[in-house]
Structure formats: C-alpha cells, structure tokens
Design an enzyme around this catalytic site. Sequence first.
Site, PDB file in Angstrom:
ATOM      1  N   ALA A   1      44.423  48.719  88.151  1.00  0.00           N
ATOM      2  CA  ALA A   1      44.866  48.639  89.719  1.00  0.00           C
ATOM      3  C   ALA A   1      44.789  49.848  90.421  1.00  0.00           C
ATOM      4  CB  ALA A   1      46.366  48.091  89.697  1.00  0.00           C
TER       5      ALA A   1
ATOM      6  N   GLY B   1      44.473  48.476  83.295  1.00  0.00           N
ATOM      7  CA  GLY B   1      43.959  46.885  83.677  1.00  0.00           C
ATOM      8  C   GLY B   1      42.365  46.727  83.198  1.00  0.00           C
TER       9      GLY B   1
ATOM     10  N   GLU C   1      42.978  45.146  79.806  1.00  0.00           N
ATOM     11  CA  GLU C   1      43.535  43.870  79.925  1.00  0.00           C
ATOM     12  C   GLU C   1      42.452  43.068  80.380  1.00  0.00           C
ATOM     13  OE1 GLU C   1      48.195  44.365  80.502  1.00  0.00           O
ATOM     14  OE2 GLU C   1      46.966  44.742  82.401  1.00  0.00           O
TER      15      GLU C   1
ATOM     16  N   GLU D   1      50.623  52.162  80.829  1.00  0.00           N
ATOM     17  CA  GLU D   1      51.734  51.899  81.656  1.00  0.00           C
ATOM     18  C   GLU D   1      53.137  52.340  81.159  1.00  0.00           C
ATOM     19  OE1 GLU D   1      48.649  48.988  82.757  1.00  0.00           O
ATOM     20  OE2 GLU D   1      49.194  50.131  81.040  1.00  0.00           O
TER      21      GLU D   1
END
Length: 267
Positions: A63, A118, A121, A141
């Site tokens: 992000a 991300g 992910e 994170e």
Amino acid sequence: MSILEYSISDHIALIKLNRPEARNALNPEMVVRLADAFKDARDNEDVRVIVLTGEGSTFCAGADLGELIPIISGAKEPKDEWDERVAENRNLIFEALLRDFDTEKPVIAAVQGHAIAGGLEILQGTDIRVAGPDLKFGVQEVKWAIFPGGGSTVRMPRQMPYAKAMELLLTGDLILSDEAKEIGFLNYVVPADEVLNKAMEIARKIAANGPIAVKAIRASVRACSGVEEKEALKIETKHANPVFATEDAREGPRAFMEKRKPVYKGK
C-alpha cells in the site's frame, strides 16, 4: 503511459504494475485498475490464464502509505475518481490483493523485483510463481506495529512450512529467492531476463489445455484445502462430474485417438 498495463493475447491476460518510480506501491488508481483488470480477466471468455508482473526493481511494495491509507482511513478527502471509488468501496484493496476475490482462472506471477508487504500478499493469491535471483520476500508490518491483513496469517502457514511462516510473520525478516523456492513458495528461480518468458511458457501450456477442466481442477484444489479427506473427496466429485459432460471432454480423447492437437472451445 498507464500505471497498469493490461492486454490479452492467445488466451493469456498479461497484467503489469507500471509505477516503478514508486516501487509499484498501490495508490488508489493502481488499486482500482488492478481490481478491474482481475474482474475483466475473470469474466472474459477468451482468457484462460492470467500472468501478473511488475515493472522495475520492486514487484510491489504494498500500500502507498501517503495516498491509499489516508483515503481508506478517512483522513483525506477524495480528490479524483480513483479516490472516490476506493472511498466508496474499501474492499477494492482486498480484491486487488487477491484476498477477497477469486479470478477463477490460474494466475502466474512473473516476479522481476522484490515482493514485500502487500507485494507478498498479492503473490499468496497466485497459483504459480516464477522469480528472478536475489530478490527479497516477506511481510514487515509487525515491525511498524501493524497487521499484515491481506491474507498473510491465513495463507503463509499453508503455503510454506508453519515454523518458517511464523518466523517471517513475527520477526518481519526477509528471505531471498533461493530460500523462497527451497521452502516451496516459488516454483522457479531463473535469470532476471528470463522471468517473464518462463511465466509465459507455463501460461501457454495451461492455455492449450481444456479451459473448463483447468478451472474445475483449480476450484477443486482451493475448495478442498484444509478439508477432511472424506469430505474433500465429495467436493472433488462435485467439481469433476460436470467436466465429463462437456464438448471439450469429448474432443480431448477423440484428438488423442486421432493423433492430432485438440481444439478446445470451452464448452
């Protein structure tokens, strides 16, 4: 030039993240375009396989903290159509990450840059992964006291050894391509200039197969994941039986007997 390139050729949809100056970070426009591309590839009957790649040294950095997160949190007012779509439907970020969205067709990742946060992910939502050497993989994170909510706590322990997944999730450490392949997270590690070619080679093999059978096999594998064997076999049967009633299922054996290349129509 668009920050996301999308094209279809020979039953293969190619999606390229094209924001290298920002390490392909997901800003609102990238989220919307990526989610829309996945939906189009799912719904387009001509598409049988999807190849996902990224331009530059980073596959995807996750992000965009300066552009996407303030829109999702409501800290920033939408300034354009991309902001507005994300503000109206915050689930778009999970669709772009392949967390709450199923393409229904195989997704092959051609990883030509680092895949962190991300970016990793998104990879967890793909089916087959080809990467270049010496790339970094991981979710960090936890280092910033936040949660890798794009599916990592569910998918990582299923896609790599549990103890290794827990180490990466809880320390925020990164691993390199060779180790990612060694633990089964990657299919291939090839020279950097061969990554996309290898991914396309695999895509062409899949696209040449019966598309209904491909979708059913993928769906069965995903539906049976984590399910007790007896129940899983029932699920498999539900996916298998309709395939045998298709025109393609008659064409395949007929082509084999006639010693020719089958012509599949997805019917």
